[in-house]
Design an enzyme around this catalytic site. Structure first.
Site, PDB file in Angstrom:
ATOM      1  N   GLU A 288      71.451  52.094 -48.799  1.00 58.40           N
ATOM      2  CA  GLU A 288      71.315  50.004 -48.705  1.00 58.40           C
ATOM      3  C   GLU A 288      72.542  49.753 -49.217  1.00 58.40           C
ATOM      4  O   GLU A 288      73.300  48.845 -48.646  1.00 58.40           O
ATOM      5  CB  GLU A 288      69.979  49.623 -49.288  1.00 58.40           C
ATOM      6  N   ASP A 292      74.881  46.899 -46.668  1.00 58.69           N
ATOM      7  CA  ASP A 292      75.041  45.142 -46.994  1.00 58.69           C
ATOM      8  C   ASP A 292      76.290  44.810 -46.875  1.00 58.69           C
ATOM      9  O   ASP A 292      77.063  44.081 -46.712  1.00 58.69           O
ATOM     10  CB  ASP A 292      74.192  45.175 -48.248  1.00 58.69           C
ATOM     11  N   SER A 486      67.282  45.130 -42.742  1.00 56.63           N
ATOM     12  CA  SER A 486      68.527  45.496 -43.679  1.00 56.63           C
ATOM     13  C   SER A 486      70.053  44.845 -43.263  1.00 56.63           C
ATOM     14  O   SER A 486      70.842  44.753 -43.734  1.00 56.63           O
ATOM     15  CB  SER A 486      68.318  47.046 -44.584  1.00 56.63           C
ATOM     16  N   ASP A 528      67.140  31.648 -28.502  1.00 57.19           N
ATOM     17  CA  ASP A 528      65.957  32.184 -28.442  1.00 57.19           C
ATOM     18  C   ASP A 528      65.844  33.241 -27.991  1.00 57.19           C
ATOM     19  O   ASP A 528      65.738  33.954 -26.586  1.00 57.19           O
ATOM     20  CB  ASP A 528      65.292  31.413 -27.653  1.00 57.19           C
TER      21      ASP A 528
END
Ligand SMILES: *[C@@H]1O[C@H](CO)[C@@H](O)[C@H](O)[C@H]1NC(C)=O
Ligand SMILES: *[C@@H]1O[C@H](CO)[C@@H](O)[C@H](O)[C@H]1NC(C)=O
Length: 568
Positions: A288, A292, A486, A528
């Protein structure tokens, strides 16, 4: 046994069945049983020391909300005129009456507290199990987490003296059990890739984007500039929890592989609290944390990135880290203008008062000009991770209306909502006005599908989305592929940090709390996403469609259009 003196005529029989203080106490927290995954071991030793925290009633949360919207809504004359630390704290600071009532009780019980926030709305103190049982009519026991064997001391119920009612809103952690299921990347397709595979495709960005996601693919897909940001006062914060460490050698290798145009010595700074650290032993790298850091340093080119590593000292539950981090940032005079967090929890697992308290802390940071982005979860409508359920399970803090929740997409032609994208409606917070018409349009489209399993009057999330599947990262020295929202939150946060760089360089205010801007001026600056759904709880979940939807929010970034929407 202080109250016994006044109860001399009560018969021994009734004393035996009810605690003598019960008549003056009000239950503040209660759960029927420990959450699944915990087994009762037995009574806690009376001498064990507990780290407790109490939350005092906040004086004016409605005023804080009004001030937040006033500085975050583009049509407001005060747009961008952010509050100072003191101004924001003032709304939350407990009233003098609350302070005096609570102080009276603390003195009466000889409790020495530490103030945990600038506003003084959280106090911490240590007591033995015996004292805590007496103070709060509680029954603290030892529970064992079956998956880890870790022991934790909790009570299933607690009360406060009647005179504290309305002044003291939470005693933590008491009935809040620790979670092991914080938001993590979904390892749906972790696979090591050979370097030749990467190089052979590097000249064809579009096709690599359709296969795995790299910085150059995201730059091309979303029009994100590759030139370096220049403003040194701009900061992008990355939350680290759970002993997840961001490895510098992995980052260097990642930059060599995927950003050959920037110096491979580009790095990040470190801030720590609660004994947090950032071990550089390569075996200690966290997937993680590596993800990140690589998709902030690697996308927000030139923006100073700060990894905020929250340790587990002083921590007796996962939310301690959330509370401590936000209070740490509230205490700073210049917190990072953008913060991305890829951790979260199931909303129903967090006591309502604690959730409101945290959400109001986020509102304070928003009112001070900070953009807070959180991953929306990886379990579709079933919550943080895929779980069995009947009612759809909203995530925290995505359900908090004062943060920006980032969902996930996959593919490029067309870009589609990814199946695991967390989305839905909060049961704790109603639909905020900034999204009211978008949510109403969605509800009229989705109709009564799965009626009763989701809350038509709740705050809808996510707000926006970004790619979330098959991100190439370097982890412990090899290229691997990871998926999860994440991946999306750092990507979107990097876009915001780059826009802030240009705003600051132009002498303008940073974007601050994003949602009122996203749902008005910036809505047409997002692409969109109109296909995909987020199954869970044995349903197909929600379906993405034209306009806002609880799979992909308003859509994915278009940098040039966002730049214009930001007035650049
Ligand atoms: C609280 O602090 C006072 C003054 O520092 C000290 O005299 C007292 O012993 C402390 N009480 C407890 C329970 O720690
Ligand atoms: C639905 O959301 C509203 C608004 O936050 C809340 O008052 C209500 O209790 C929620 N309903 C359920 C069943 O949780």
């Amino acid at each position: 046994m202080r109250a016994l003196s006044g109860l001399a005529i009560i018969s021994l029989a009734s004393l035996a069945v009810c605690k003598p203080t019960a008549r003056n106490m009000r239950v503040l927290g209660r759960r029927d049983s420990a959450p699944s995954g915990f087994t009762l071991k037995g009574a806690a030793s009376p001498d064990s020391v507990l780290n407790l925290r109490i939350a005092l009633a906040q004086s004016n949360p409605a005023g804080l909300e009004e001030a937040l919207y006033d500085v975050s809504t583009p049509s407001s004359p005060n747009y961008g005129q952010y509050l100072t630390k003191e101004e924001a704290a003032q709304f939350i600071a407990p009233s003098t009456e609350t302070v005096s009532v609570v102080n009276g009780w603390l003195a009466e019980n000889d409790l020495n507290t530490t103030s945990l926030t600038p506003a003084g709305d959280w106090l911490g103190f240590k007591v033995t199990v015996a004292q805590a049982n007496e103070l709060f009519n509680a029954d603290f026991n030892v529970y064992t987490a079956e998956s880890t064997g870790k022991q934790t001391i909790r009570t299933l119920t607690y009360s406060i003296p009647a005179q504290l009612e309305g002044h003291l809103t939470v005693v933590y952690p008491t009935v809040t059990f620790p979670k092991t299921g914080l938001l993590k990347p979904v390892f749906s397709s972790v696979k090591a890739r050979r370097s030749e595979d990467i190089r052979s495709r590097s000249d064809d960005v579009a096709s690599s984007c359709a296969d795995t996601i790299t910085p150059s693919c995201l730059q091309s897909l979303y029009g994100i500039p590759t030139t370096a940001a220049t403003d040194s006062s701009n900061k992008l914060g990355v939350s680290g929890y759970d002993d997840q460490y961001a490895n510098k050698a992995d980052l260097e290798q990642f930059l060599q592989e995927f950003r050959p145009d920037v110096s491979d010595t580009t790095s990040f700074s470190l801030e720590t609290l609660d004994g947090g650290s950032n071990s550089q032993d390569r075996d200690d790298a966290g997937v993680e944390a590596d993800l990140d850091i690589q998709y902030t340093v690697g996308i927000a080119t030139g923006v100073p990135v700060v990894f905020i590593s929250v340790g587990e000292d002083n921590s007796d539950g996962d939310l301690d880290g959330f509370l401590d981090q936000i209070n740490y940032l509230l205490d700073q005079d210049s917190p990072p203008q953008t913060l991305t967090t890829s951790y979260g929890d199931y909303e129903p697992d967090i006591p309502e008062d604690l959730a409101y308290n945290l959400c109001n802390a986020y509102a304070q940071l928003g009112a001070r000009g900070v953009s807070l982005l959180f991953a929306s979860g990886d379990g579709g409508v079933s919550g943080v991770q895929s779980e069995s359920c009947y009612d759809f399970v909203p995530e925290f803090p995505s359900g908090c209306p004062y943060i920006t929740s980032v969902g996930g997409t996959t593919g490029v032609n067309p870009e589609t909502g990814v199946y695991f994208s967390g989305g839905g409606f909060s049961n704790y917070w109603g639909t905020p006005s900034y999204q009211a018409s978008d949510v109403a349009s969605y509800i009229s489209y989705f109709g009564n599908t799965y009626e009763g399993r989701w809350n038509k009057s709740g705050r809808g999330f996510p707000d926006v989305a970004a790619q979330a599947e098959n991100f190439d990262i370097v982890y412990e020295g090899s290229v691997e592929t990871v998926s999860g929202t994440s991946c999306a939150s750092p990507t979107f946060a990097s876009v915001i940090a780059l826009l802030n760089d240009e705003l600051l360089a132009a002498g303008k205010s940073p974007l601050g709390f994003l949602n009122p801007w996203l749902y008005s001026t910036a809505a047409s600056a997002l692409t969109d996403i109109t296909s995909g759904d987020n199954p869970g709880c044995n349903t197909n979940g929600f379906t993405a469609t034209t306009g806002w939807d609880p799979v992909t929010g308003l859509g994915t970034p278009n940098f040039d259009a966002l730049r214009t929407a930001a007035g650049l």
